[in-house]
Design a protein around this motif. Sequence first.
Motif, PDB file in Angstrom:
ATOM      1  N   ASP A  14       0.836  -1.205   0.000  1.00 37.78           N
ATOM      2  CA  ASP A  14       0.000   0.000   0.000  1.00 37.78           C
ATOM      3  C   ASP A  14       0.872   1.256   0.000  1.00 37.78           C
ATOM      4  OD1 ASP A  14      -2.279  -1.532   0.018  1.00 37.78           O
ATOM      5  OD2 ASP A  14      -2.590  -1.398   2.192  1.00 37.78           O
ATOM      6  N   GLN A  15       1.990   1.225   0.726  1.00 38.84           N
ATOM      7  CA  GLN A  15       2.893   2.366   0.739  1.00 38.84           C
ATOM      8  C   GLN A  15       3.534   2.576  -0.635  1.00 38.84           C
ATOM      9  OE1 GLN A  15       4.986   0.871   4.513  1.00 38.84           O
ATOM     10  NE2 GLN A  15       5.272   3.065   4.659  1.00 38.84           N
ATOM     11  N   ALA A  48       1.050   3.993  -2.947  1.00 37.35           N
ATOM     12  CA  ALA A  48       0.801   5.407  -2.649  1.00 37.35           C
ATOM     13  C   ALA A  48       2.001   6.282  -3.002  1.00 37.35           C
ATOM     14  CB  ALA A  48       0.451   5.574  -1.176  1.00 37.35           C
ATOM     15  N   ASP A 102       4.959   6.362  -1.661  1.00 34.39           N
ATOM     16  CA  ASP A 102       5.765   6.842  -0.532  1.00 34.39           C
ATOM     17  C   ASP A 102       7.246   6.711  -0.867  1.00 34.39           C
ATOM     18  OD1 ASP A 102       3.399   7.218   0.734  1.00 34.39           O
ATOM     19  OD2 ASP A 102       3.690   5.720   2.300  1.00 34.39           O
ATOM     20  N   LYS A 104     -12.000   2.407  -3.775  1.00 31.70           N
ATOM     21  CA  LYS A 104     -11.894   2.388  -2.312  1.00 31.70           C
ATOM     22  C   LYS A 104     -13.255   2.658  -1.665  1.00 31.70           C
ATOM     23  CE  LYS A 104      -9.894   4.902   1.596  1.00 31.70           C
ATOM     24  NZ  LYS A 104      -9.693   3.706   2.423  1.00 31.70           N
ATOM     25  N   HIS A 125       1.195   8.378  -8.358  1.00 34.92           N
ATOM     26  CA  HIS A 125       0.465   7.596  -7.353  1.00 34.92           C
ATOM     27  C   HIS A 125       0.292   8.370  -6.051  1.00 34.92           C
ATOM     28  CE1 HIS A 125      -0.157   3.537  -9.080  1.00 34.92           C
ATOM     29  NE2 HIS A 125       0.732   3.972  -9.942  1.00 34.92           N
ATOM     30  N   LYS A 126       1.109   9.403  -5.833  1.00 35.14           N
ATOM     31  CA  LYS A 126       0.919  10.232  -4.642  1.00 35.14           C
ATOM     32  C   LYS A 126      -0.436  10.936  -4.673  1.00 35.14           C
ATOM     33  CE  LYS A 126       5.669  11.301  -3.265  1.00 35.14           C
ATOM     34  NZ  LYS A 126       6.654  12.384  -3.018  1.00 35.14           N
ATOM     35  N   SER A 161      -3.261   9.035  -2.654  1.00 35.31           N
ATOM     36  CA  SER A 161      -3.291   9.222  -1.197  1.00 35.31           C
ATOM     37  C   SER A 161      -3.677  10.653  -0.828  1.00 35.31           C
ATOM     38  CB  SER A 161      -1.935   8.849  -0.590  1.00 35.31           C
ATOM     39  OG  SER A 161      -0.889   9.570  -1.196  1.00 35.31           O
ATOM     40  N   ARG A 162      -3.286  11.629  -1.668  1.00 31.87           N
ATOM     41  CA  ARG A 162      -3.625  13.029  -1.366  1.00 31.87           C
ATOM     42  C   ARG A 162      -5.138  13.249  -1.445  1.00 31.87           C
ATOM     43  NH1 ARG A 162      -5.053  16.921   0.541  1.00 31.87           N
ATOM     44  NH2 ARG A 162      -4.579  19.103   0.008  1.00 31.87           N
ATOM     45  N   ILE A 179      -7.553  10.909  -1.199  1.00 27.34           N
ATOM     46  CA  ILE A 179      -8.211  10.144  -0.126  1.00 27.34           C
ATOM     47  C   ILE A 179      -8.047  10.861   1.216  1.00 27.34           C
ATOM     48  CG2 ILE A 179      -8.069   8.000   1.210  1.00 27.34           C
ATOM     49  CD1 ILE A 179      -7.427   6.551  -1.414  1.00 27.34           C
ATOM     50  N   GLU A 180      -6.853  11.387   1.458  1.00 29.75           N
ATOM     51  CA  GLU A 180      -6.617  12.131   2.706  1.00 29.75           C
ATOM     52  C   GLU A 180      -7.547  13.332   2.802  1.00 29.75           C
ATOM     53  OE1 GLU A 180      -3.089  14.962   4.605  1.00 29.75           O
ATOM     54  OE2 GLU A 180      -2.597  13.566   2.990  1.00 29.75           O
TER      55      GLU A 180
END
Length: 364
Positions: free
Chosen positions: A213-214, A217, A219, A293, A337-338, A341-342, A344-345
């Motif tokens: 997952d990282q 995303a 990371d 998601k 891919h960042k 996560s941005r 979703i956050e």
Amino acid sequence: MSEWEMYKDKSEDSLVLVVEFFNRPHDTGRLSSVLLHLNHSIEMLLKSILLRHDYGIRKENGHTIDLGKCLKVLEGGTADKPQLDLISEEEKTTLGEIATHRNEAMHGNAVIGEQLLYAYTRSGLSIIDSLLNEVYDESLDDILPNRVLPISGSPLKHLDIIYQEEADKIQQLLDEGARGAARARARAIELSDRTQRGEEDPPTDSELDDILDQIDADDDFEDIFPGVSKLRFDIQGEGPTIKLQFTQSDGHPVHHVSEEDEVEEYAIGFREVNPFDRYSLGVYELADKIEEKYDGDKHVTRDTVWAIVRKIDVHGNEEYHKKLNTPYGGLSDRYSHKAISRVIEAIESGEVEPKVAWETHGYS
């Protein structure tokens, strides 16, 4: 023939098999066989050295001591046999890493990339050669001709580039839906990372899923794998006689620069990165991953994601988005891919409401 000579002969026999399996013209059983015989060659040589110095290798129950005990004795020696201080801490860690990958090859499922397999094999052979020279006044040349030693089919790259390419391969597998294959490659890196950090337990599937997952995303690699991210190669010689060792790096880490960035004069090397690797998602692909998601919850759709990336300034921010020339002409909006996560956050924190984003930043 003495017992230590028997162990040394067994080590040399396995060493020949390492070279045979590494250089074989097909991949059937190659990875596991190289690791199994390399680890066996190392263990037999270490036990031969201990026996030659009159250090008993059999326990009261009749079993011999394991590789870990051999490494512990030979890194630092003992109070009554200080001459057994024959390997460095870094060599001990490298040999422990090889043993960890051997155990996984024997009992589990991990996939090591070709350049990493070459690096482990050559570093193991380099340590064997050093021990042969110091203890027996011999070298690999006395066992094998240079022409048959493992040679990489491509130039050996900077170690952190090799690991980054492994992470890119994992990302590619995730994008293709091959999560099991991605987990097998991630397991190999995590095993090395834990050895570097002094941890013995292998990762669980749940822990590997967190790592995947990282990676998905986007990371930073050094945050996901802090142990191996500080490693570098110490290389002496070239061609068949190369001596290679893993060492801890105290130099500057590799980092990406954009076309507009000014490159500092001390930069020692560059890797040309395909921008479509970094910005691998079209807007629909980005939206589909986020929509997946929520599965219809919170009004997350392709349309609302399109609006969200504009409302929270993901669109237009080079960390997440870039317009790229396509091979067919014209510009295409691409996202890293960042961006997943941005977005979703932002939804989870309440920073943005999908319906409101559509009302303010949707199509006019």
